[in-house]
Design a protein around this motif. Structure first.
Motif, mmCIF file in Angstrom:
data_model
loop_
_atom_site.group_PDB
_atom_site.id
_atom_site.type_symbol
_atom_site.label_atom_id
_atom_site.label_comp_id
_atom_site.label_asym_id
_atom_site.label_seq_id
_atom_site.Cartn_x
_atom_site.Cartn_y
_atom_site.Cartn_z
ATOM 1 N N ILE A 164 11.160 2.970 -4.428
ATOM 2 C CA ILE A 164 9.845 2.788 -3.800
ATOM 3 C C ILE A 164 9.238 1.449 -4.216
ATOM 4 O O ILE A 164 8.691 0.704 -3.394
ATOM 5 N N VAL A 165 9.330 1.124 -5.490
ATOM 6 C CA VAL A 165 8.785 -0.152 -5.982
ATOM 7 C C VAL A 165 9.528 -1.328 -5.368
ATOM 8 O O VAL A 165 8.915 -2.281 -4.860
ATOM 9 N N ALA A 166 10.869 -1.271 -5.417
ATOM 10 C CA ALA A 166 11.671 -2.403 -4.946
ATOM 11 C C ALA A 166 11.504 -2.657 -3.460
ATOM 12 O O ALA A 166 11.398 -3.808 -3.016
ATOM 13 N N VAL A 167 11.449 -1.584 -2.678
ATOM 14 C CA VAL A 167 11.273 -1.737 -1.235
ATOM 15 C C VAL A 167 9.819 -2.068 -0.893
ATOM 16 O O VAL A 167 9.538 -2.940 -0.067
ATOM 17 N N GLY A 168 8.900 -1.397 -1.556
ATOM 18 C CA GLY A 168 7.483 -1.625 -1.283
ATOM 19 C C GLY A 168 7.000 -2.999 -1.694
ATOM 20 O O GLY A 168 5.969 -3.465 -1.193
ATOM 21 N N ALA A 169 7.725 -3.660 -2.601
ATOM 22 C CA ALA A 169 7.311 -4.991 -3.053
ATOM 23 C C ALA A 169 7.255 -5.985 -1.904
ATOM 24 O O ALA A 169 6.527 -6.981 -1.966
ATOM 25 N N ARG A 170 8.011 -5.737 -0.835
ATOM 26 C CA ARG A 170 7.996 -6.642 0.314
ATOM 27 C C ARG A 170 6.636 -6.635 1.004
ATOM 28 O O ARG A 170 6.265 -7.607 1.662
ATOM 29 N N TRP A 171 5.909 -5.532 0.879
ATOM 30 C CA TRP A 171 4.584 -5.417 1.497
ATOM 31 C C TRP A 171 3.488 -5.324 0.435
ATOM 32 O O TRP A 171 2.412 -4.796 0.698
ATOM 33 N N GLU A 172 3.783 -5.850 -0.765
ATOM 34 C CA GLU A 172 2.825 -5.734 -1.870
ATOM 35 C C GLU A 172 1.493 -6.399 -1.546
ATOM 36 O O GLU A 172 0.430 -5.911 -1.951
ATOM 37 N N SER A 173 1.525 -7.516 -0.810
ATOM 38 C CA SER A 173 0.281 -8.214 -0.486
ATOM 39 C C SER A 173 -0.636 -7.337 0.375
ATOM 40 O O SER A 173 -1.861 -7.409 0.275
ATOM 41 N N ALA A 174 -0.031 -6.490 1.205
ATOM 42 C CA ALA A 174 -0.819 -5.602 2.058
ATOM 43 C C ALA A 174 -1.196 -4.314 1.327
ATOM 44 O O ALA A 174 -2.313 -3.800 1.467
ATOM 45 N N ILE A 175 -0.250 -3.802 0.551
ATOM 46 C CA ILE A 175 -0.486 -2.536 -0.147
ATOM 47 C C ILE A 175 -1.374 -2.735 -1.367
ATOM 48 O O ILE A 175 -2.266 -1.944 -1.637
ATOM 49 N N GLY A 176 -1.097 -3.820 -2.102
ATOM 50 C CA GLY A 176 -1.797 -4.054 -3.358
ATOM 51 C C GLY A 176 -0.909 -3.692 -4.539
ATOM 52 O O GLY A 176 -0.212 -2.669 -4.509
ATOM 53 N N HIS A 177 -0.913 -4.525 -5.563
ATOM 54 C CA HIS A 177 -0.049 -4.330 -6.739
ATOM 55 C C HIS A 177 -0.318 -2.983 -7.405
ATOM 56 O O HIS A 177 0.601 -2.205 -7.664
ATOM 57 N N TRP A 178 -1.580 -2.714 -7.692
ATOM 58 C CA TRP A 178 -1.943 -1.492 -8.393
ATOM 59 C C TRP A 178 -1.650 -0.251 -7.553
ATOM 60 O O TRP A 178 -1.188 0.765 -8.060
ATOM 61 N N THR A 179 -1.913 -0.332 -6.252
ATOM 62 C CA THR A 179 -1.653 0.806 -5.365
ATOM 63 C C THR A 179 -0.164 1.135 -5.323
ATOM 64 O O THR A 179 0.227 2.310 -5.378
#
Length: 207
Positions: A164-179
């Protein structure tokens, strides 16, 4: 005011350190070790996974460069040693703490792997080893089969969260680091507790 990701990571790591130290110290108390043994196993359980992670990313282990990590581990171990009569009646609480430590270390380890330019699969490996490393040391030192080898949804829960972290990192700017951290931590935590509750296991050989 928004907290910097580095501050959040530090807070998560220190919390995970305390949680894993309590888990390791609790196992040592259960084996009736003395004060020194309880502190040593609690500290190794707390810092082992992080040390493995730092070696894999070619960084100096934080335990050797930041006094806060060993201090938190030692203090948490001493607290367990002092109040173990009450804690011994709280095994469900210790399982929850272990699940929380697994989640925190896995997520932080995966993010550090990504920050060092690792490929997705490699960052996931770093994250999983970061999460399970301390528990392996704890179980070996108290002469038990490591939980990762007998409880299938221990490492598997960590793997799910690291993906989840590795894949979600691609959209981190939209999701937010803490989220993103919270989503992955919650996923690992819930999967691990549900696996404990319903005794999820992979197939085993029949004799």
């Amino acid at each position: 005011m928004e907290i910097a990701p580095s501050a959040l990571t530090l807070a998560a790591e220190l919390l995970g350190t305390a949680v894993f130290a309590a888990s390791g110290a609790s196992s040592a108390v259960g084996k009736r070790l003395d004060l020194f043994g309880v502190v040593v196993i609690g500290t190794l359980c707390a810092l082992g996974g992080g040390a493995v992670r730092d070696i894999l990313i070619d960084a100096r282990p934080l335990v050797l460069t930041d006094w806060r990590y060993p201090l938190v581990a030692v203090v948490a171990s001493l607290v367990v040693f002092r109040f173990h009569p009450a804690l011994s009646r709280m095994r469900p609480t210790m399982l929850v703490l272990d699940a929380a430590g697994l989640a925190l270390f896995t997520v932080v380890g995966t993010m550090k792997g990504l920050d060092h330019g690792f490929a997705v699969y490699a960052a996931c490996i770093v994250g999983v080893l970061s999460g399970i490393g301390g528990g392996i040391l704890r179980d070996v030192l108290v002469q038990e089969i490591p939980a990762v080898l007998r409880e299938d949804f221990y490492a598997m829960a960590a793997a799910v969260g690291s993906v989840i972290v590795a894949v979600g990192a691609r959209w981190e700017s939209a999701i937010g680091h803490w989220t993103l951290m919270l989503i992955a931590i919650a996923t690992i935590f819930v999967v691990r507790l549900v696996a404990i509750r319903y005794r999820w296991e992979a197939p085993k050989p029949k004799f």
